[in-house]
Motif scaffolding. Structure first.
Motif, PDB file in Angstrom:
ATOM      1  N   ILE A   3       7.617   5.365  -2.247  1.00  0.00           N
ATOM      2  CA  ILE A   3       6.377   5.839  -3.787  1.00  0.00           C
ATOM      3  C   ILE A   3       7.632   5.858  -4.849  1.00  0.00           C
ATOM      4  O   ILE A   3       8.340   6.406  -4.514  1.00  0.00           O
ATOM      5  N   THR A  15       6.899   9.786   1.613  1.00  0.00           N
ATOM      6  CA  THR A  15       5.621   8.953   1.680  1.00  0.00           C
ATOM      7  C   THR A  15       4.466   9.233   1.455  1.00  0.00           C
ATOM      8  O   THR A  15       3.116   8.492   0.950  1.00  0.00           O
ATOM      9  N   THR A  16       4.741  10.289   0.844  1.00  0.00           N
ATOM     10  CA  THR A  16       2.986  11.328   0.730  1.00  0.00           C
ATOM     11  C   THR A  16       2.581  11.145  -0.914  1.00  0.00           C
ATOM     12  O   THR A  16       3.158  10.317  -1.537  1.00  0.00           O
ATOM     13  N   THR A  17       1.128  10.791  -0.779  1.00  0.00           N
ATOM     14  CA  THR A  17       0.374  10.560  -1.536  1.00  0.00           C
ATOM     15  C   THR A  17       0.404  11.515  -2.595  1.00  0.00           C
ATOM     16  O   THR A  17       0.250  12.924  -2.435  1.00  0.00           O
ATOM     17  N   LEU A  21      -3.287  11.473  -6.683  1.00  0.00           N
ATOM     18  CA  LEU A  21      -4.004   9.666  -7.489  1.00  0.00           C
ATOM     19  C   LEU A  21      -5.403  10.105  -6.195  1.00  0.00           C
ATOM     20  O   LEU A  21      -5.529   9.145  -5.384  1.00  0.00           O
ATOM     21  N   LEU A  22      -5.062  11.057  -4.979  1.00  0.00           N
ATOM     22  CA  LEU A  22      -6.544  11.472  -3.664  1.00  0.00           C
ATOM     23  C   LEU A  22      -7.320  11.276  -4.555  1.00  0.00           C
ATOM     24  O   LEU A  22      -7.424  12.950  -5.734  1.00  0.00           O
TER      25      LEU A  22
END
Length: 68
Positions: A3, A15-17, A21-22
């Motif tokens: 990301i 690669t953690t959101t 965005l959560l």
């Protein structure tokens, strides 16, 4: 898939959101269709009836209980 951040010159290996965005959307209106889809079921009259009963009993929190 890495990301990338808009202000970052190169893609991040993280690669953690990001938390921003959560969300579940439970802060807004939740429809029976939302609830059925959150369970991974098909939208059928039987599943919609189940979702309507669950929303009537639990309100929008029913969606929060289904999603991680």
């Amino acid at each position: 898939m890495p990301i990338s951040q808009p202000d970052s010159p190169s893609p991040s290996e993280d690669t953690t959101t990001p938390d921003a965005l959560l969300h579940t959307g439970a802060g807004g209106e939740v429809s029976p269709e939302d609830l059925v889809l959150a369970t991974g079921r098909d939208i059928t009259p039987k599943n919609l009836a189940w979702a309507e009963r669950k929303l009537a009993a639990e309100g929008p929190a029913a969606l929060d209980k289904l999603l991680p």
